[in-house]
Structure formats: structure tokens, C-alpha cells
Motif scaffolding. Sequence first.
Motif, PDB file in Angstrom:
ATOM      1  N   TYR A 130       0.861  -1.140   0.044  1.00  0.00           N
ATOM      2  CA  TYR A 130       0.049  -0.036   0.128  1.00  0.00           C
ATOM      3  C   TYR A 130       0.834   1.315  -0.056  1.00  0.00           C
ATOM      4  O   TYR A 130       0.786   2.146  -0.789  1.00  0.00           O
ATOM      5  CB  TYR A 130      -0.825   0.051   1.290  1.00  0.00           C
ATOM      6  CG  TYR A 130      -1.758   1.233   1.323  1.00  0.00           C
ATOM      7  CD1 TYR A 130      -2.844   1.493   0.473  1.00  0.00           C
ATOM      8  CD2 TYR A 130      -1.265   2.282   2.139  1.00  0.00           C
ATOM      9  CE1 TYR A 130      -3.577   2.763   0.345  1.00  0.00           C
ATOM     10  CE2 TYR A 130      -1.947   3.669   1.973  1.00  0.00           C
ATOM     11  CZ  TYR A 130      -2.918   3.674   1.138  1.00  0.00           C
ATOM     12  OH  TYR A 130      -3.822   4.768   0.996  1.00  0.00           O
ATOM     13  N   LEU A 131       1.851   1.311   0.798  1.00  0.00           N
ATOM     14  CA  LEU A 131       2.784   2.433   1.207  1.00  0.00           C
ATOM     15  C   LEU A 131       3.545   2.629  -0.165  1.00  0.00           C
ATOM     16  O   LEU A 131       3.450   3.929  -0.511  1.00  0.00           O
ATOM     17  CB  LEU A 131       3.497   2.233   2.234  1.00  0.00           C
ATOM     18  CG  LEU A 131       2.698   2.558   3.491  1.00  0.00           C
ATOM     19  CD1 LEU A 131       3.639   2.048   4.703  1.00  0.00           C
ATOM     20  CD2 LEU A 131       2.219   3.862   3.822  1.00  0.00           C
ATOM     21  N   GLU A 132       3.981   1.705  -0.646  1.00  0.00           N
ATOM     22  CA  GLU A 132       5.032   2.001  -1.931  1.00  0.00           C
ATOM     23  C   GLU A 132       4.236   1.953  -3.301  1.00  0.00           C
ATOM     24  O   GLU A 132       4.664   2.849  -4.124  1.00  0.00           O
ATOM     25  CB  GLU A 132       5.841   0.862  -1.952  1.00  0.00           C
ATOM     26  CG  GLU A 132       6.906   0.887  -0.913  1.00  0.00           C
ATOM     27  CD  GLU A 132       7.681   2.382  -0.832  1.00  0.00           C
ATOM     28  OE1 GLU A 132       8.430   2.533  -1.971  1.00  0.00           O
ATOM     29  OE2 GLU A 132       7.998   2.669   0.170  1.00  0.00           O
ATOM     30  N   GLU A 133       3.165   1.314  -3.541  1.00  0.00           N
ATOM     31  CA  GLU A 133       2.471   1.171  -4.691  1.00  0.00           C
ATOM     32  C   GLU A 133       1.200   2.207  -4.905  1.00  0.00           C
ATOM     33  O   GLU A 133       0.852   2.479  -5.939  1.00  0.00           O
ATOM     34  CB  GLU A 133       2.129  -0.156  -5.165  1.00  0.00           C
ATOM     35  CG  GLU A 133       3.512  -1.078  -5.117  1.00  0.00           C
ATOM     36  CD  GLU A 133       4.328  -0.695  -6.353  1.00  0.00           C
ATOM     37  OE1 GLU A 133       3.862  -0.489  -7.435  1.00  0.00           O
ATOM     38  OE2 GLU A 133       5.533  -0.922  -6.172  1.00  0.00           O
ATOM     39  N   TYR A 134       0.525   2.179  -3.972  1.00  0.00           N
ATOM     40  CA  TYR A 134      -0.759   2.931  -3.740  1.00  0.00           C
ATOM     41  C   TYR A 134      -0.671   4.473  -3.373  1.00  0.00           C
ATOM     42  O   TYR A 134      -1.316   5.277  -3.855  1.00  0.00           O
ATOM     43  CB  TYR A 134      -2.013   2.295  -3.020  1.00  0.00           C
ATOM     44  CG  TYR A 134      -2.439   0.909  -3.834  1.00  0.00           C
ATOM     45  CD1 TYR A 134      -2.966   0.988  -4.886  1.00  0.00           C
ATOM     46  CD2 TYR A 134      -1.624  -0.314  -3.420  1.00  0.00           C
ATOM     47  CE1 TYR A 134      -3.696  -0.078  -5.721  1.00  0.00           C
ATOM     48  CE2 TYR A 134      -2.136  -1.435  -4.274  1.00  0.00           C
ATOM     49  CZ  TYR A 134      -3.088  -1.346  -5.506  1.00  0.00           C
ATOM     50  OH  TYR A 134      -3.489  -2.637  -5.966  1.00  0.00           O
ATOM     51  N   ALA A 135       0.071   4.402  -2.162  1.00  0.00           N
ATOM     52  CA  ALA A 135      -0.367   5.801  -1.335  1.00  0.00           C
ATOM     53  C   ALA A 135       0.389   6.872  -2.148  1.00  0.00           C
ATOM     54  O   ALA A 135       1.423   6.651  -2.724  1.00  0.00           O
ATOM     55  CB  ALA A 135       0.389   5.418   0.287  1.00  0.00           C
ATOM     56  N   SER A 136      -0.480   7.966  -1.986  1.00  0.00           N
ATOM     57  CA  SER A 136       0.229   9.224  -2.793  1.00  0.00           C
ATOM     58  C   SER A 136       0.821  10.001  -1.444  1.00  0.00           C
ATOM     59  O   SER A 136       0.675   9.610  -0.468  1.00  0.00           O
ATOM     60  CB  SER A 136      -0.928  10.146  -3.291  1.00  0.00           C
ATOM     61  OG  SER A 136      -1.863  10.109  -2.345  1.00  0.00           O
TER      62      SER A 136
END
Lengths: 294, 311
Positions: free
Chosen positions: A98-104
Motif C-alpha cells: 500500500y505504502l509503496e504502490e498505492y499511497a500518494s
Amino acid sequence: MAAETETRTDFGEVSRWKDGVFKYVTLAAALFGVVTLGVLLAYVTVDAVGWLDWQFLTSPPHPLPEEAGLFPALVGSIVLMLLIALVTFPLGVGAAIYLEEYASDGRLTRFIQLNIANLAGVPSVVYGLLGLGLFVQLLSFGYGTLLVAAFTVSLLILPIVIISAQEAIRSVPDSLRQASYGMGATKRQTIRNVVLPRSLPGIMTGTILALGRAIGETAPLIMIGVPTTVFGVPDGLFAKFSAMPMQIYTWSSYPDTAFQYGVVSAGVVTLLVVLLSINSIAILIRNKYQTERS
Amino acid sequence: MSDTTAPDLSRRSGQNTREFAYRAVFFVCALLSILTTLAIVVTLLSDALTFFAEVSPIAFLTGTTWSPANEPVSFGVLPLVTGTLVITFGAAAIALPVGLLTAIYLAEYASDRARSVLKPAIEVLAGVPTVVYGYFALVYVTPALSVVFPTISTFNALSASIIVGIMIIPMVSSISEDAMSSVPDSLREAGYGLGATRFTVSTSVVVPASVSGIASSYILALSRAIGETMAVTIAAGNTPRLVDLTDPAGIFLDSIQTMTAAMVQLGASDVTGQSLAYRSLFAVGLTLFVITFAMNLISEWVASRYREEYR
């Protein structure tokens, strides 16, 4: 002219003298901890000789030092570690994805990131209190059971797993992702087919190293009421169990020198050997994939 | 099958909900870390508040006797705080200078080969279980110290401090080395260009330039020393006493009790779920959590300054 060269040589000599001394001072500092630990390890290994044998590894604890063994704690530690791996691997990898691929790069993401860094610095004994309050008292999973211990220690090492998984995912080159998107793949497909396979060795290495830390954790186990002496192996998730560090802690309080300089040494060496094997597996995985890639 | 566009589009719309579901699952995983922090705060607070309903926070923070289980019960946290400070100062006296010099060696002097051997070797120090360090302190360090200090107790603050100091060396050295390595080479070359030796460049250029990284590593290491549990429980003993500054030898040679050791002692005893002693556990835990969390935040904030400087 002569006077001038003299002063210059003086200046140079003084500085070089300081420089040489300082180099060895810093080298001594760098070696200080390593050498001290090496000496202590040598002592404990010598003391363990004669005590660390097959009987020790396959027997339950016993009040007589000659009869005492580590078997229930050894099995307990390994089962606990497998359970912790089952909990932390999916949760840690999920959070890292989530933190690396999705989160802005917004305020929430930065908050989550800061929070994870801080959780990694919370004393383990406080996690023990969390386990005691949440899993034992509130959810009634039972005092000192395998399940409570697995959840508690999992929460403790989760920040480390997330941080190392993030690093592994970050090291996947962006060109690979763009190639995948260029082929028409969705984000999920890109993660599953490109990002995860490529970062898995790194994620595995980080997770296994974190498990190595988990196997040595003692304070949280004491807080959630893991019993000090257990004679059998755990037969279910709600069974009471023992772990190697718990057994070492218990034995080290025995006044008998045969325990202090014999049985406990054997226990310490066993724990360190298991820890070392775990870490070697992690390093092997890392080296194997590093050489394959280059 | 011949018309590729139509099925593709319909799959797209189906994909979108699945894409969203995956994103949601991963988000929940990340959210779990915040929930963990919340759970820690709520767990500690709820029991600590019922404790503070019976024992006033002022009495807790200023009381000079800690006796949670034995009559007459008394819940003054000061002896535990001073005990923790003794261990922290002792460990800092070892780890801060040694860690900084180690970082200077690794960043400025070591060859690539020496670094590739020494760095992982030093990291091993942090990987040894703390219960093992506690055992080392009790059965090897204390007997060795008793040669120099014959009056030393079996359980004492000195051997616990030494072993905690060794344990936190990697924390100082690895973060400080990162900070030193991120100092741009142009600064070093300017120093060498002026005819400075490596010693002068290290101490007058590199260390001042990476001071916020070094400070951050110091705060983090101290926070780790404050929260360290098993080594101090095993080696420093369980004697909650106010440190007597008029007796400098006694400070380190006698047994003390830290906040963490007091928690382990209460946790291992059979205090019941409803007693005041059980709740005092959470009050001490809350104190410890607040101190270490604040220090970690400060360390994070200080570290972010050097990162911005050289980016």
C-alpha cells in the motif's frame, strides 16, 4: 629557507602523529563491542561443553542440572516463530505494498510512515502490556497461550517487516512497472506479476531477520504470562507453552552454579545456534538472488 | 472472440471493483500500524486511569518509595526513574563515544574490505537476544568487575550499564555513519585542499556537518537504553531505591531497579487483574511509553534536518 622547511616539517609531523593515533583510536572503538562479545561468546561456549548434548535437547526441564533439558522450550520457540511468520508476512507485505504502490505522498501517508518508525522504537515490554490488556483481558484468549504470544510478538516485529519490505519493493526499477502498464496490465496485475516476484527475495530476507529478533524476545512473553516451566510441547493454539528465552531467564535465576555455568550456557548456545541458522538462511536467500540478478 | 474491444471493456469494469478491493485490503494492512498505536495508548490509559483514580498522579510522580505488592504498599515511581537514569547514563558513557568513533572509522578511515567485514560484525551486537546479554552480565561481567571492585553486589547497576552500552553501540554507529556518508565529498576535498589531515577533516568538517544525524542517533540509543528490559532485570536486580548522590560508589555497585525491571517483576508475579498493583503496571508502562515515544519523535525530527540539508 632552512628555518622555513623546519617549521613546515614540524607542522606536518605533529598533524600526522595525531592522525595516526586517531586512526587507531577509532579502530579500537570499532573493535571494542565486537571483541567483547567475542570473548563472552567464547566463555559461554566453553561452559556449554559437556552440557549441550542430545539428552539436553530432548528432555523436559528438571530440578537436577544433569537431567534438565530444553525440549519443550525449543519446540515452543519454533512453533511460535512459524505462527508469527504466518501473521506478519501477509500483513507486513500488504502494508508495504500500500505504502509503496498505492499511497500518494499526502499527509496520511506521512503520518502512517512516521507512526511505523515510532512503533519500531517502542520498548518490547510495552508490547507485552498491549498483549496483556488487549488479547488476555479484553479478548480472553487465555493467559500465556500460544495464540496470545504469537499475536503480541507479531505486532512487535510488524514495523520491522513493513520497513524492510518497503525497501525491497522500492528497489524494483520503475521501468519494469511502466513496461507492465504499457502492455495493458492493471495495477494489481503489475504488482502480482512484476513487483512481487522481483522483490520477494528482499522481503523474505527482511522477514526472516525480523523472525530472528522475535525468537529472542522475552519481556513480552513474561508480561502476557507465559509460564516459567513447561514439561510438554504445545498441542493447540490455546495451549500454554514455553520458549527458549523464557527458559534461559528462569534458569539464570537459579543459584546453583551447575545451572549458571552449565545448563544456562547450553541453553544460550542452543538459542544462538538457532538464531544464527535463521540469519544464515536470510543471507543465503539474499546472496542467491543477488548473484542471479547481476 | 473476433471482437476484442467489447469483452476487453466489460472486463475493465469488472477489474475496477477488484482493483479497488485490493487497494482497500492493502490500505487496511497499513492502517493496522495506526490501530496498534491506538491500541497501545487505549490499553495503557484505561488501566492507568483507574490506577490514578486511587493513587494521585502527584503522589505517583513524586513518591520516593516503590512497594507495589508488599505492605505497606506505596507507589512512588521516583526510585524506578532514578534507577533507569543510572543505567541510561552508564550505557551512554560507553555507547555514545564508542559509537561515534566507530562511525568515524567506518566512514572516514576504513577500507572497503574492512568496512564490509566490520559493519555486519557490529550489527550482530544488536541481534543478540537481550536475555542472553543479561545472562552474560550476571555470570561473566560481574565476577570480572569484582576483581576491581571487591564490594560489588551480585546484582549491580555497573555490569548492567556496561552490557546495555555494548548492546546499543550499533544504534549509534550505523545512524551516525549514514549521516557522515551523506556529507558531500566536496566538503572533504575542500579540507584536504587546505592541507588538513584526515583527523582534522573528520573532526572539524565531517562531524560538525553531520551533527544532526549524530544527535538523532544519540537520542534513539538513549531511548533504547531506557526501554531495555531483560539485561537490566537479570543483571541490575530488583531493589527499587532512590539514587543517593552522596554515595557515588554505591550508585553503580549496588542493586537497583529500573522501570522496565519493575514491570517484569510485577508481570511475573501473580498479581490479579483487579488489584492496584496490576494497574500500577500500566501506569509505569504509560510513563515509559510516553518517554520513549517522545524521544523517538525528537530523534526523527532531528534526523530529518540533516537529510534535507544534503539532498
